[in-house]
Design a protein around this motif. Sequence first.
Motif, mmCIF file in Angstrom:
data_model
loop_
_atom_site.group_PDB
_atom_site.id
_atom_site.type_symbol
_atom_site.label_atom_id
_atom_site.label_comp_id
_atom_site.label_asym_id
_atom_site.label_seq_id
_atom_site.Cartn_x
_atom_site.Cartn_y
_atom_site.Cartn_z
ATOM 1 N N GLU A 112 10.616 44.456 -12.479
ATOM 2 C CA GLU A 112 10.824 45.450 -11.235
ATOM 3 C C GLU A 112 12.133 45.877 -11.424
ATOM 4 O OE1 GLU A 112 12.897 41.565 -10.067
ATOM 5 O OE2 GLU A 112 11.092 42.300 -11.142
ATOM 6 N N ARG A 463 13.762 51.806 -1.379
ATOM 7 C CA ARG A 463 12.866 50.507 -1.631
ATOM 8 C C ARG A 463 13.528 49.474 -1.160
ATOM 9 N NH1 ARG A 463 9.985 50.297 -7.325
ATOM 10 N NH2 ARG A 463 8.374 51.790 -6.077
ATOM 11 N N GLU A 465 12.600 44.994 -1.471
ATOM 12 C CA GLU A 465 11.956 44.245 -2.244
ATOM 13 C C GLU A 465 12.231 42.860 -2.466
ATOM 14 O OE1 GLU A 465 11.359 45.575 -6.157
ATOM 15 O OE2 GLU A 465 13.143 46.799 -6.048
ATOM 16 N N ASN A 467 11.523 39.462 -4.852
ATOM 17 C CA ASN A 467 10.691 38.817 -5.990
ATOM 18 C C ASN A 467 10.560 37.540 -5.837
ATOM 19 O OD1 ASN A 467 9.907 37.868 -8.705
ATOM 20 N ND2 ASN A 467 11.373 38.931 -9.514
ATOM 21 N N VAL A 475 7.007 44.561 -1.242
ATOM 22 C CA VAL A 475 7.761 45.725 -1.577
ATOM 23 C C VAL A 475 7.461 46.919 -0.318
ATOM 24 C CG1 VAL A 475 8.404 47.592 -3.091
ATOM 25 C CG2 VAL A 475 7.459 45.527 -4.059
ATOM 26 N N ARG A 509 3.548 41.896 -4.457
ATOM 27 C CA ARG A 509 3.401 41.918 -5.994
ATOM 28 C C ARG A 509 3.786 40.664 -6.334
ATOM 29 N NH1 ARG A 509 8.594 45.186 -7.398
ATOM 30 N NH2 ARG A 509 9.690 43.598 -6.632
ATOM 31 N N ILE A 511 4.832 38.503 -9.963
ATOM 32 C CA ILE A 511 5.280 38.831 -11.271
ATOM 33 C C ILE A 511 5.125 37.504 -12.294
ATOM 34 C CG2 ILE A 511 7.546 39.349 -12.521
ATOM 35 C CD1 ILE A 511 8.407 40.661 -10.147
ATOM 36 N N ALA A 517 3.042 42.549 -13.826
ATOM 37 C CA ALA A 517 3.357 42.375 -12.323
ATOM 38 C C ALA A 517 1.816 43.059 -11.958
ATOM 39 C CB ALA A 517 4.120 43.274 -11.644
#
Length: 731
Positions: A112, A463, A465, A467, A475, A509, A511, A517
């Motif tokens: 990302e 954006r 987001e 993780n 996101v 999302r 990862i 991803a």
Amino acid sequence: MRKLIHVLFIAVIILVPGQWAGGQEAPGGRRPKVGLILSGGAAKGMAHVGVLKVIEEAGLKIDYIGGTSMGGLVSALYAIGYSADSLAALVATFDWDRLLSDDIHRRDLSIEEKPDYDRFFVTFPLQERKVKLPQGVVTGQNIENLLAELCSHVHNIQDFNQFQIPFLCVSADVATGEEVIHREGYLPGAMRATMAIPSLFTPVKIDGRLLIDGGVVNNFPVEHVQEMGADILIGVNVGNQPFTAEDEVNFLKVMEQTVFLASNKLTKENIKLCDIYIAPDITGYSSTSFSEGDSLIARGDRAAREHFDQFKLLADSLNKIEYIPYAKPSFEPLDSFLLSEIHIDGIENVSGKLLTGRLNLNVLEKVSPRQVSEAIDNVYSSLFFEKVTYELESVYDEVLGPSVKLKIKVKERRGGQLMVGLNYNTSYKASITLNTTFRNVLFNGTKLSLNAALGENQYFLARYEKNNGWRPGFVVDLKGQNFDLNIYTDGNKRGVIDYTDMGAAIYTRSIIGKSYAFGFGGEFERITLKPDIGEVIPGKQSDNYYNLLGYINLDTYDNRFFPTVGIRFNTLYKFINDQELNSYHFLRMEFEQAARLGNRFTLLPRAYGGISTVDSSLRIYQFYLGGLNRTQRKGLLPFAGLDFMEQSGRNAVVLGLDLQYNFWRSNYLVLRTNVGITTWELEDILLFETGFSGFGLTLGNMSLIGPIEFTLMRSNLRNDFLFYINIGYYF
């Protein structure tokens, strides 16, 4: 009296060496000590390695060693067992561009983060609603962790007198201007301090003092090695060569002269203390000539070889006084150690789970120094920290026995970042790209980024987001773009549509590792089309769309623009619903691979394409081939030999093969070939009756502002050549 005796002894050995061929009794009755002093000089300090080679060849034992800046680094490594040959090997294998920056290998970045890495060339910290100037251009992240790894086998030694060769280096207190002599403590910290060139590297804090490059106060610390107990002083000086007002200079030479200005007088005095003084001819080299390591080492070798007979006679004469078998510096690398504890200092806002998850180290297991360095790099590549460094501390437990405590020090990113990029390309014209990024907004481990491309074709993306690794994160996107949609018929442009879309999306999302991803979610789009040139549509039209989407991304490229290893695979599926409840399908896929062929050649097979069921009103979800832009926007696909968006259809397939040649440093030649087809009906793809081909030749350079590319290309659909230009990172 003792000093006078030593002076006479040195004079006899060096000036009248024949007097010592018979092994007469030494004045004072003991073997005199030899001290070696290596000056600062940044890249020019690699010449020191050539001098060490000659000293080793002569079999001359060095009893004390010290230096400043690059001389401090070389002398420190020599003191702990690195021979001249091993130092030369390190010089040849180091990635100096990366070491002397805070850059992260692209392959180490989480997927990302890679888009931002590929777009901007300069970054400024943002704190308290304003741009903050850093203490230095480089924090020293990469060089500090390399030094920690190189010195791992002496992590349990705090007294520098206990090294194979007693050692010292010099730094300066930036607050008081005082000279600081390092003879004990954490060796990598001392090495980092002695080379902290003002403005280039950030200062180093040790024992409450803020330290910078020792060259500011004492670039050639002969007197301090003498104070250690050295009787015979061998000095190697590669420091700056002062220029006059008539000389041709640049800002680097001005900065170098400024750094050494205060210590030049002391250097002249210290040169007088040397019994053997060596000043390699480094004409034509600068403080930044790190890529010239081999030739600088050769210059040092050449200068020292003029003194070889003196070195040899001195070694023989000393051995006649007291024989000590010569041993070239060597050491046993620290293969692995038992990790008994991990202590982290500096965590405040960033999630501890994020850090420990990226470390991926377990206590009560054996690890190697390389594993620790890779773990630290992995934490730093999260981009939640300005700096991540470590120390190894020896501990002993009656049950576990000897083990190591890993002490990690982090500095969290404060405020945000402002990133800037510039671009001009034939397809999208000129633009400036801006990004502001803030981390840990509302929740720990989150990232908020605001992106804008300003120019003839605008783009905006906000954006937010989070993780969570393989566990689903989220996101949220708010986005908009405007550009010219070219309409071609039989290879001739017959109109231009002004295209604008605004929208929002929220999706999951996950990862895996750093490079893979996948996720799914929902999206709202409002698309507006209006005729700009030609009667291609009856008038302005705006429509709303409600989409479901799913995607898979894989990216292991080492360089997005001129890769040598890695794979890129992207697929995006959208189930599109308009306001009249009509449904459409859109599937886009891209595959690229870089396969190295020797040191300079790379083969790049590519496959692009997609399938769409949209009608003629939803033009943007058709596929458009042409140009060499790499932007991932709806159905736009590159094709060498065609003008931007020259061929279109609901379905498309492109197969390509590039041969990339890295002919000199960051300069490339790329031969591009591709074949493709676009059709309205899916079954016509298989017939390939309307297929076309193209080729191109690109001259490219990976510059400080991004890739610079000039391409001459042609297809079998045209009678002329096209010229494509790209300068800088595209958005």
